[in-house]
Design a protein around this motif. Structure first.
Motif, PDB file in Angstrom:
ATOM      1  N   TYR A 138      -7.240  -7.474   2.768  1.00  0.00           N
ATOM      2  CA  TYR A 138      -7.304  -8.831   2.151  1.00  0.00           C
ATOM      3  C   TYR A 138      -8.572  -8.571   0.786  1.00  0.00           C
ATOM      4  O   TYR A 138      -9.447  -7.574   1.311  1.00  0.00           O
ATOM      5  CB  TYR A 138      -7.792  -9.905   3.048  1.00  0.00           C
ATOM      6  CG  TYR A 138      -6.654 -10.142   4.118  1.00  0.00           C
ATOM      7  CD1 TYR A 138      -6.369 -11.320   3.895  1.00  0.00           C
ATOM      8  CD2 TYR A 138      -6.565  -9.548   5.106  1.00  0.00           C
ATOM      9  CE1 TYR A 138      -5.137 -11.837   5.026  1.00  0.00           C
ATOM     10  CE2 TYR A 138      -5.592  -9.886   6.298  1.00  0.00           C
ATOM     11  CZ  TYR A 138      -4.944 -11.038   6.157  1.00  0.00           C
ATOM     12  OH  TYR A 138      -3.809 -11.282   6.967  1.00  0.00           O
ATOM     13  N   LEU A 139      -8.118  -9.371  -0.066  1.00  0.00           N
ATOM     14  CA  LEU A 139      -9.265  -9.137  -1.297  1.00  0.00           C
ATOM     15  C   LEU A 139      -9.958 -10.445  -1.527  1.00  0.00           C
ATOM     16  O   LEU A 139     -10.905 -10.345  -2.371  1.00  0.00           O
ATOM     17  CB  LEU A 139      -8.549  -8.460  -2.329  1.00  0.00           C
ATOM     18  CG  LEU A 139      -8.370  -7.202  -2.578  1.00  0.00           C
ATOM     19  CD1 LEU A 139      -7.671  -6.403  -3.505  1.00  0.00           C
ATOM     20  CD2 LEU A 139      -9.829  -6.642  -2.481  1.00  0.00           C
ATOM     21  N   SER A 140      -9.316 -11.674  -1.225  1.00  0.00           N
ATOM     22  CA  SER A 140      -9.859 -12.973  -1.613  1.00  0.00           C
ATOM     23  C   SER A 140     -11.009 -13.096  -0.779  1.00  0.00           C
ATOM     24  O   SER A 140     -11.017 -12.633   0.410  1.00  0.00           O
ATOM     25  CB  SER A 140      -8.870 -14.104  -1.542  1.00  0.00           C
ATOM     26  OG  SER A 140      -8.479 -14.507  -0.193  1.00  0.00           O
ATOM     27  N   ASP A 141     -11.959 -14.169  -1.182  1.00  0.00           N
ATOM     28  CA  ASP A 141     -12.975 -14.484  -0.312  1.00  0.00           C
ATOM     29  C   ASP A 141     -12.565 -15.249   0.851  1.00  0.00           C
ATOM     30  O   ASP A 141     -13.220 -14.987   1.964  1.00  0.00           O
ATOM     31  CB  ASP A 141     -13.949 -15.611  -0.988  1.00  0.00           C
ATOM     32  CG  ASP A 141     -14.712 -14.814  -2.335  1.00  0.00           C
ATOM     33  OD1 ASP A 141     -14.797 -13.540  -2.190  1.00  0.00           O
ATOM     34  OD2 ASP A 141     -14.969 -15.494  -3.173  1.00  0.00           O
ATOM     35  N   ARG A 177       3.930   8.203   4.932  1.00  0.00           N
ATOM     36  CA  ARG A 177       3.984   7.531   3.855  1.00  0.00           C
ATOM     37  C   ARG A 177       3.194   6.216   4.043  1.00  0.00           C
ATOM     38  O   ARG A 177       3.314   5.324   4.961  1.00  0.00           O
ATOM     39  CB  ARG A 177       5.454   7.241   3.614  1.00  0.00           C
ATOM     40  CG  ARG A 177       6.263   8.391   3.168  1.00  0.00           C
ATOM     41  CD  ARG A 177       7.622   8.153   3.388  1.00  0.00           C
ATOM     42  NE  ARG A 177       8.170   7.034   2.549  1.00  0.00           N
ATOM     43  CZ  ARG A 177       9.381   6.528   2.912  1.00  0.00           C
ATOM     44  NH1 ARG A 177      10.113   6.710   3.798  1.00  0.00           N
ATOM     45  NH2 ARG A 177       9.899   5.559   1.919  1.00  0.00           N
ATOM     46  N   ILE A 178       2.208   6.288   3.147  1.00  0.00           N
ATOM     47  CA  ILE A 178       1.206   4.775   3.372  1.00  0.00           C
ATOM     48  C   ILE A 178       1.417   3.757   2.075  1.00  0.00           C
ATOM     49  O   ILE A 178       1.112   4.340   0.904  1.00  0.00           O
ATOM     50  CB  ILE A 178      -0.064   5.341   3.446  1.00  0.00           C
ATOM     51  CG1 ILE A 178      -0.374   6.160   4.376  1.00  0.00           C
ATOM     52  CG2 ILE A 178      -1.235   4.106   3.353  1.00  0.00           C
ATOM     53  CD1 ILE A 178      -1.908   6.763   4.616  1.00  0.00           C
ATOM     54  N   LEU A 179       1.915   2.706   2.311  1.00  0.00           N
ATOM     55  CA  LEU A 179       1.846   1.809   1.176  1.00  0.00           C
ATOM     56  C   LEU A 179       0.575   0.594   1.498  1.00  0.00           C
ATOM     57  O   LEU A 179       0.692   0.231   2.871  1.00  0.00           O
ATOM     58  CB  LEU A 179       2.957   1.019   1.197  1.00  0.00           C
ATOM     59  CG  LEU A 179       4.266   1.688   0.498  1.00  0.00           C
ATOM     60  CD1 LEU A 179       5.589   1.388   1.262  1.00  0.00           C
ATOM     61  CD2 LEU A 179       4.018   1.465  -1.160  1.00  0.00           C
ATOM     62  N   ILE A 180      -0.225   0.341   0.653  1.00  0.00           N
ATOM     63  CA  ILE A 180      -1.422  -0.661   0.982  1.00  0.00           C
ATOM     64  C   ILE A 180      -0.932  -2.050   0.468  1.00  0.00           C
ATOM     65  O   ILE A 180      -0.435  -2.146  -0.438  1.00  0.00           O
ATOM     66  CB  ILE A 180      -2.774  -0.356   0.179  1.00  0.00           C
ATOM     67  CG1 ILE A 180      -3.356   1.153   0.547  1.00  0.00           C
ATOM     68  CG2 ILE A 180      -3.625  -1.387   0.356  1.00  0.00           C
ATOM     69  CD1 ILE A 180      -3.539   1.373   2.092  1.00  0.00           C
ATOM     70  N   ASN A 181      -0.841  -2.858   1.530  1.00  0.00           N
ATOM     71  CA  ASN A 181      -0.382  -4.367   1.432  1.00  0.00           C
ATOM     72  C   ASN A 181      -1.582  -5.155   1.308  1.00  0.00           C
ATOM     73  O   ASN A 181      -2.348  -5.440   2.358  1.00  0.00           O
ATOM     74  CB  ASN A 181       0.535  -4.773   2.688  1.00  0.00           C
ATOM     75  CG  ASN A 181       1.045  -5.945   2.217  1.00  0.00           C
ATOM     76  OD1 ASN A 181       1.609  -6.465   1.113  1.00  0.00           O
ATOM     77  ND2 ASN A 181       1.218  -7.030   3.308  1.00  0.00           N
ATOM     78  N   ILE A 182      -1.509  -5.879  -0.075  1.00  0.00           N
ATOM     79  CA  ILE A 182      -2.615  -6.755  -0.132  1.00  0.00           C
ATOM     80  C   ILE A 182      -2.152  -8.251   0.232  1.00  0.00           C
ATOM     81  O   ILE A 182      -1.371  -8.843  -0.413  1.00  0.00           O
ATOM     82  CB  ILE A 182      -3.122  -6.834  -1.478  1.00  0.00           C
ATOM     83  CG1 ILE A 182      -3.603  -5.230  -2.017  1.00  0.00           C
ATOM     84  CG2 ILE A 182      -4.155  -7.755  -1.651  1.00  0.00           C
ATOM     85  CD1 ILE A 182      -3.833  -5.372  -3.608  1.00  0.00           C
ATOM     86  N   VAL A 183      -2.365  -8.791   1.426  1.00  0.00           N
ATOM     87  CA  VAL A 183      -1.465  -9.730   1.963  1.00  0.00           C
ATOM     88  C   VAL A 183      -1.954 -10.949   1.285  1.00  0.00           C
ATOM     89  O   VAL A 183      -1.003 -11.899   0.803  1.00  0.00           O
ATOM     90  CB  VAL A 183      -2.322  -9.950   3.359  1.00  0.00           C
ATOM     91  CG1 VAL A 183      -1.566 -11.311   3.844  1.00  0.00           C
ATOM     92  CG2 VAL A 183      -2.081  -8.687   4.483  1.00  0.00           C
ATOM     93  N   ASP A 184      -3.232 -11.229   0.545  1.00  0.00           N
ATOM     94  CA  ASP A 184      -3.479 -12.181  -0.134  1.00  0.00           C
ATOM     95  C   ASP A 184      -3.836 -11.979  -2.105  1.00  0.00           C
ATOM     96  O   ASP A 184      -4.491 -12.302  -2.476  1.00  0.00           O
ATOM     97  CB  ASP A 184      -4.763 -12.936   0.357  1.00  0.00           C
ATOM     98  CG  ASP A 184      -6.079 -12.069   0.248  1.00  0.00           C
ATOM     99  OD1 ASP A 184      -5.671 -10.798   0.166  1.00  0.00           O
ATOM    100  OD2 ASP A 184      -7.178 -12.072   0.300  1.00  0.00           O
ATOM    101  N   GLY A 185      -2.777 -11.052  -2.048  1.00  0.00           N
ATOM    102  CA  GLY A 185      -2.530 -10.278  -3.577  1.00  0.00           C
ATOM    103  C   GLY A 185      -2.795 -11.407  -4.754  1.00  0.00           C
ATOM    104  O   GLY A 185      -3.415 -11.135  -5.658  1.00  0.00           O
ATOM    105  N   ASP A 187      -3.709 -14.511  -4.694  1.00  0.00           N
ATOM    106  CA  ASP A 187      -5.215 -15.133  -4.818  1.00  0.00           C
ATOM    107  C   ASP A 187      -6.257 -14.155  -5.089  1.00  0.00           C
ATOM    108  O   ASP A 187      -6.971 -14.714  -5.728  1.00  0.00           O
ATOM    109  CB  ASP A 187      -5.495 -15.472  -3.184  1.00  0.00           C
ATOM    110  CG  ASP A 187      -4.539 -16.680  -2.615  1.00  0.00           C
ATOM    111  OD1 ASP A 187      -4.265 -17.329  -3.171  1.00  0.00           O
ATOM    112  OD2 ASP A 187      -4.770 -16.725  -1.226  1.00  0.00           O
ATOM    113  N   ALA A 188      -6.214 -12.824  -4.727  1.00  0.00           N
ATOM    114  CA  ALA A 188      -7.133 -12.097  -5.241  1.00  0.00           C
ATOM    115  C   ALA A 188      -7.147 -11.790  -7.092  1.00  0.00           C
ATOM    116  O   ALA A 188      -7.979 -11.849  -7.461  1.00  0.00           O
ATOM    117  CB  ALA A 188      -6.997 -10.870  -4.551  1.00  0.00           C
ATOM    118  N   PHE A 189      -5.680 -11.718  -7.282  1.00  0.00           N
ATOM    119  CA  PHE A 189      -5.642 -11.715  -8.803  1.00  0.00           C
ATOM    120  C   PHE A 189      -6.054 -12.929  -9.549  1.00  0.00           C
ATOM    121  O   PHE A 189      -6.767 -12.742 -10.673  1.00  0.00           O
ATOM    122  CB  PHE A 189      -4.283 -11.269  -9.205  1.00  0.00           C
ATOM    123  CG  PHE A 189      -3.708  -9.972  -8.983  1.00  0.00           C
ATOM    124  CD1 PHE A 189      -4.283  -8.982 -10.029  1.00  0.00           C
ATOM    125  CD2 PHE A 189      -2.881  -9.711  -7.916  1.00  0.00           C
ATOM    126  CE1 PHE A 189      -3.523  -7.842 -10.016  1.00  0.00           C
ATOM    127  CE2 PHE A 189      -2.318  -8.139  -7.974  1.00  0.00           C
ATOM    128  CZ  PHE A 189      -2.820  -7.265  -8.959  1.00  0.00           C
TER     129      PHE A 189
END
Length: 435
Positions: A138-141, A177-185, A187-189
């Motif tokens: 997660y990347l959003s506050d 094989r690793i994919l990073i999933n930004i769940v709140d992508g 929102d973060a952008f």
């Protein structure tokens, strides 16, 4: 004021822009991860048992999906096992070939003393011998709140990836094989782009296959999603994969996925059926259908004649309820013609016939617009007789009777077989004033 020739040239330029986008969609070879085993049951009334999952897996493989998510290794109560755990353990114990198989995991954290603790989901991934993962952050506050600070995330992410590389046996004994999933992508952008760019730049230095990001509530407009994809591409150019996952919220989901593809996304992940978290998502069934619509030849890699029955069958299984009649593409009424003019035909640009995805045309009586051909088709369905058995003069009379009934204030559902047959019997008798 512009001259007519100038206006025509400018107008053609606008049309050419659309043509170039269609050409792009016709030629892409999208990357899909099927989540019919997880995404579809997430928002369903019932879900899937172990027996259900064992029945679904060979069907999605046979349909043509090369990459399949087996499940989520629950983060909140990892000691309380789910059907997903049982499923992956059984596949492991049966030595099932998990080539192309993924599971969701969350990241481990580096403590203030510098020691790293892998998450329980990461350890399960190792123990269950699943070779690949969508590794979630997660990347959003709001998303990070209660989990980790941005500093902890930045410190832990490379170490978490390295642990996976060192401890997970990938396909054919290689690396995972690793994919990073930004769940709140989204929102973060939208909320903190600089911080998001910093993480993307960090990920560009890691041994990962790529990233994905979600609109986890389905509230962002397609043009925003497209901009976020284009921004991410500045940090993660090909061959890094960039996937999206769009939920239904504001009704933008399928448009958002198309916009993402046009702005450089490689593909999407999702279930074949529409059902998902909240009220649905941009399903792979819908996306594949829309790429068939534009004439993308790579969709022939899938058994398209199975698309509609599989997608609807999975949703009925998860819900113990029929697919909503008026769902576009996959719903019962999507290919029930109320008026012959609406028929989609095989060689007309942008049409998608039901036969192209394993369906067939049916008929629905709407008293305001249904024409004689539709009425004959519906009569054929109800009686089992050929449509040619119902003379044009009788079906035309049925149209006139429906109009007269409405003018008389009568509200009758003629699509119901008893009402349709009563109308037909009335129409067998010539009306007063007919020529």
């Amino acid at each position: 004021m512009s001259s007519v020739p100038d206006s025509m040239a400018a107008a053609r330029a606008h049309l050419a822009t659309a043509d170039s986008k269609i050409a792009y969609l016709q030629n892409i070879e999208p990357f899909f991860i099927d989540l019919s085993l997880r995404e579809n049951p997430v928002g369903a009334r019932v879900g899937q048992t172990l027996a259900d999952k064992l029945a679904i897996l060979p069907q999605v493989r046979d349909f043509g999906f090369q990459n399949i998510l087996l499940g989520t290794l629950d983060y909140s109560q990892p000691e309380a096992l789910e059907v997903d755990d049982d499923f992956m353990m059984l596949l492991r114990d049966q030595n099932y070939d998990m080539t192309g198989c993924f599971a969701f995991t969350d990241i481990g954290l580096v403590g203030t003393d510098g020691t790293f603790q892998p998450s329980t989901s990461m350890q399960k991934l190792r123990d269950y011998k699943v070779p690949n993962t969508l590794h979630e952050i997660y990347l959003s506050d709001f998303g990070m709140d209660g989990q980790y600070s941005f500093e902890e995330l930045r410190r832990s992410l490379p170490v978490s990836i390295q642990w996976l590389m060192d401890n997970i046996q990938g396909e054919q004994g290689g690396k995972p094989r690793i994919l990073i999933n930004i769940v709140d992508g989204c929102d973060a952008f939208a909320q903190n782009p600089d911080r998001t760019f910093e993480i993307l730049a960090l990920l560009a230095q890691q041994l990962i296959e790529g990233i994905s990001f979600e609109d986890d509530r389905g509230t962002y407009m397609p043009f925003q999603v497209g901009a976020y994809v284009a921004a991410a591409r500045q940090f993660l150019p090909p061959p890094f994969k960039l996937l999206v996952h769009m939920h239904s919220g504001g009704g933008f989901e399928n448009s958002s996925v198309i916009e993402a593809l046009l702005n450089g996304a490689d593909g999407a992940w999702g279930g074949l059926a529409k059902r998902a978290a909240i009220i649905g998502h941009a399903s792979l069934g819908e996306l594949i259908s829309n790429l068939v619509r534009v004439g993308n030849p790579h969709m022939n890699d899938y058994k398209l004649d199975r698309l509609l029955p599989l997608a609807t069958g999975f949703q009925v299984l998860d819900e113990i309820e029929q697919v909503p009649d008026d769902l576009p593409i996959l719903g019962h009424n999507a290919y029930r013609l109320p008026l012959s003019f609406f028929r989609q035909v095989p060689d007309r640009f942008m049409d998608l016939t039901p036969e192209a995805i394993g369906g067939t045309y049916r008929y629905r009586i709407c008293p305001v617009v249904s024409d004689p051909a539709v009425i004959a088709g519906r009569l054929a369905e109800v009686t089992g007789q050929p449509a040619s058995n119902f003379p044009d003069e009788v079906t035309k009379r049925m149209v006139r009777l429906m109009r007269r009934d409405l003018r008389d204030g009568k509200r009758i559902i003629y699509d119901h077989p008893p009402e349709l047959m009563a109308l037909y019997q009335r129409a067998l008798v010539p009306q007063v004033g007919e020529a």
